[in-house]
Design a protein around this motif. Structure first.
Motif, PDB file in Angstrom:
ATOM      1  N   GLU B 128       1.944  48.644   9.662  1.00  0.00           N
ATOM      2  CA  GLU B 128       2.444  47.559  10.503  1.00  0.00           C
ATOM      3  C   GLU B 128       1.405  47.126  11.530  1.00  0.00           C
ATOM      4  O   GLU B 128       0.592  47.922  11.980  1.00  0.00           O
ATOM      5  CB  GLU B 128       3.751  47.970  11.194  1.00  0.00           C
ATOM      6  N   GLN B 129       1.461  45.824  11.827  1.00  0.00           N
ATOM      7  CA  GLN B 129       0.611  45.262  12.872  1.00  0.00           C
ATOM      8  C   GLN B 129       1.480  44.976  14.094  1.00  0.00           C
ATOM      9  O   GLN B 129       2.482  44.272  13.984  1.00  0.00           O
ATOM     10  CB  GLN B 129      -0.041  43.948  12.398  1.00  0.00           C
ATOM     11  N   THR B 130       1.095  45.535  15.224  1.00  0.00           N
ATOM     12  CA  THR B 130       1.874  45.307  16.433  1.00  0.00           C
ATOM     13  C   THR B 130       1.305  44.109  17.194  1.00  0.00           C
ATOM     14  O   THR B 130       0.193  43.650  16.924  1.00  0.00           O
ATOM     15  CB  THR B 130       1.871  46.558  17.341  1.00  0.00           C
ATOM     16  N   ARG B 131       2.126  43.598  18.129  1.00  0.00           N
ATOM     17  CA  ARG B 131       1.727  42.372  18.832  1.00  0.00           C
ATOM     18  C   ARG B 131       0.440  42.570  19.631  1.00  0.00           C
ATOM     19  O   ARG B 131      -0.337  41.640  19.804  1.00  0.00           O
ATOM     20  CB  ARG B 131       2.863  41.925  19.763  1.00  0.00           C
ATOM     21  N   ASP B 132       0.199  43.800  20.088  1.00  0.00           N
ATOM     22  CA  ASP B 132      -1.027  44.035  20.861  1.00  0.00           C
ATOM     23  C   ASP B 132      -2.258  44.239  19.967  1.00  0.00           C
ATOM     24  O   ASP B 132      -3.302  44.709  20.430  1.00  0.00           O
ATOM     25  CB  ASP B 132      -0.842  45.205  21.838  1.00  0.00           C
ATOM     26  N   GLY B 133      -2.138  43.891  18.675  1.00  0.00           N
ATOM     27  CA  GLY B 133      -3.310  43.896  17.801  1.00  0.00           C
ATOM     28  C   GLY B 133      -3.584  45.215  17.108  1.00  0.00           C
ATOM     29  O   GLY B 133      -4.557  45.332  16.360  1.00  0.00           O
ATOM     30  N   GLN B 134      -2.727  46.216  17.315  1.00  0.00           N
ATOM     31  CA  GLN B 134      -2.925  47.510  16.660  1.00  0.00           C
ATOM     32  C   GLN B 134      -2.394  47.472  15.231  1.00  0.00           C
ATOM     33  O   GLN B 134      -1.478  46.715  14.928  1.00  0.00           O
ATOM     34  CB  GLN B 134      -2.148  48.590  17.416  1.00  0.00           C
ATOM     35  N   SER B 135      -2.972  48.294  14.377  1.00  0.00           N
ATOM     36  CA  SER B 135      -2.483  48.444  13.015  1.00  0.00           C
ATOM     37  C   SER B 135      -2.270  49.926  12.767  1.00  0.00           C
ATOM     38  O   SER B 135      -3.157  50.735  13.062  1.00  0.00           O
ATOM     39  CB  SER B 135      -3.534  47.883  12.061  1.00  0.00           C
ATOM     40  N   ARG B 136      -1.085  50.286  12.272  1.00  0.00           N
ATOM     41  CA  ARG B 136      -0.790  51.717  12.090  1.00  0.00           C
ATOM     42  C   ARG B 136       0.136  51.929  10.887  1.00  0.00           C
ATOM     43  O   ARG B 136       0.923  51.049  10.536  1.00  0.00           O
ATOM     44  CB  ARG B 136      -0.131  52.281  13.356  1.00  0.00           C
ATOM     45  N   TRP B 137       0.021  53.119  10.284  1.00  0.00           N
ATOM     46  CA  TRP B 137       0.912  53.497   9.185  1.00  0.00           C
ATOM     47  C   TRP B 137       2.259  53.886   9.761  1.00  0.00           C
ATOM     48  O   TRP B 137       2.329  54.596  10.765  1.00  0.00           O
ATOM     49  CB  TRP B 137       0.327  54.657   8.384  1.00  0.00           C
ATOM     50  N   VAL B 138       3.318  53.423   9.124  1.00  0.00           N
ATOM     51  CA  VAL B 138       4.673  53.796   9.553  1.00  0.00           C
ATOM     52  C   VAL B 138       4.928  55.241   9.139  1.00  0.00           C
ATOM     53  O   VAL B 138       4.600  55.644   8.028  1.00  0.00           O
ATOM     54  CB  VAL B 138       5.709  52.852   8.898  1.00  0.00           C
ATOM     55  N   GLU B 139       5.477  56.026  10.062  1.00  0.00           N
ATOM     56  CA  GLU B 139       5.770  57.436   9.793  1.00  0.00           C
ATOM     57  C   GLU B 139       7.096  57.568   9.051  1.00  0.00           C
ATOM     58  O   GLU B 139       8.045  56.833   9.324  1.00  0.00           O
ATOM     59  CB  GLU B 139       5.897  58.192  11.122  1.00  0.00           C
ATOM     60  N   ALA B 140       7.154  58.528   8.128  1.00  0.00           N
ATOM     61  CA  ALA B 140       8.417  58.802   7.431  1.00  0.00           C
ATOM     62  C   ALA B 140       9.425  59.366   8.436  1.00  0.00           C
ATOM     63  O   ALA B 140       9.046  60.032   9.395  1.00  0.00           O
ATOM     64  CB  ALA B 140       8.172  59.807   6.309  1.00  0.00           C
TER      65      ALA B 140
END
Lengths: 82, 163
Positions: B128-140
């Motif tokens: 997911e891409q967050t509004r503050d420009g970060q990109s991260r894998w969603v945790e199970a």
């Protein structure tokens, strides 16, 4: 020879989407030990206690699953679909 | 039982997908469907987009096994399962599970069973891409694993009057 694939966060951490290995380890656990011995970042990704899921020939299996010539092994983090 | 399973990188229209399920035949007494949509919030952060990755080949195999197991447990007339991959935006449909059966009980349980197992057994991953420009894998989520495990322990089977 076996084909080994890495997905999602594992692929990114290892900077590797897949590879072919000439030697066929006895089972999945032996393959993980072999990969961990490569040093960082492999040793971290395949450290004991890390949650890495594995599929052999596209079915999820446990670490004691035996390997044979021609197998496709996929390593990936817990799934997050739906 | 008829079934249709699709994994696609283009948007789908849930209402259009449901039409053939409703029209599955005169023995159908009810249709139950679940549509999963992309949320604009996760773990307290605004999320602007999401990219879904999968394991081509294994995904189709895992989904087929889940549908086959549901058809073994319950009397079903039609199952339709559609899952997105690629980039999705808030409010986009991500997954559709639709079941037609003679009776509502079987349709409800089969639908819930399939989405519970899809979330823990089918090889999809969300970034997911967050509004503050970060990109991260969603945790199970542990709650998803518990929901799937409950079917094995028989909690839910007991509720449906099965052994």
């Amino acid at each position: 020879m076996i084909k080994v694939l890495y997905f999602a966060s594992l692929r990114e951490r290892l900077e590797c989407a897949g590879e072919s290995l000439d030697q066929v380890p006895a089972d999945v656990a032996a393959l993980q030990v072999e990969l961990a011995a490569r040093g960082l970042p492999w040793s971290e990704v395949f450290a004991p206690g890390q949650t890495v899921l594995v599929a052999v020939n596209q079915s999820m299996v446990g670490a004691d699953s035996m390997l044979a010539d021609g197998d496709e092994v996929g390593f990936f983090p817990p799934v997050t679909g739906g | 039982m008829r079934s249709e399973i699709r994994v696609q990188d283009t948007p789908f229209d849930p209402l259009a997908e449901l039409a053939p399920v409703y029209a599955a035949g005169p023995s159908v007494g009810g249709v139950v469907s679940f549509v999963g949509l992309m949320r604009d919030m996760n773990q307290g952060d605004a999320v602007t987009a999401m990219t879904l990755e999968h394991y081509p080949g294994m995904t189709e195999k895992a989904l087929t096994e889940i549908v086959d197991e549901a058809a073994r447990r319950w009397q079903l007339d039609h199952v339709r399962l559609v899952h997105r991959v690629g980039e999705v935006r808030p409010q986009d449909p991500i997954v559709l599970v639709a079941v037609a059966s003679a009776h509502r009980g079987e349709a409800f349980r089969a639908c819930e069973y399939m989405i519970d197992f899809l979330k823990t057994r089918a090889p999809f991953w969300k970034r997911e891409q967050t509004r503050d420009g970060q990109s991260r894998w969603v945790e199970a989520r542990a709650s998803d694993e518990q929901a799937a495990a409950a079917w094995k322990e028989g909690d839910r089977a007991a509720r449906s009057g099965e052994e």
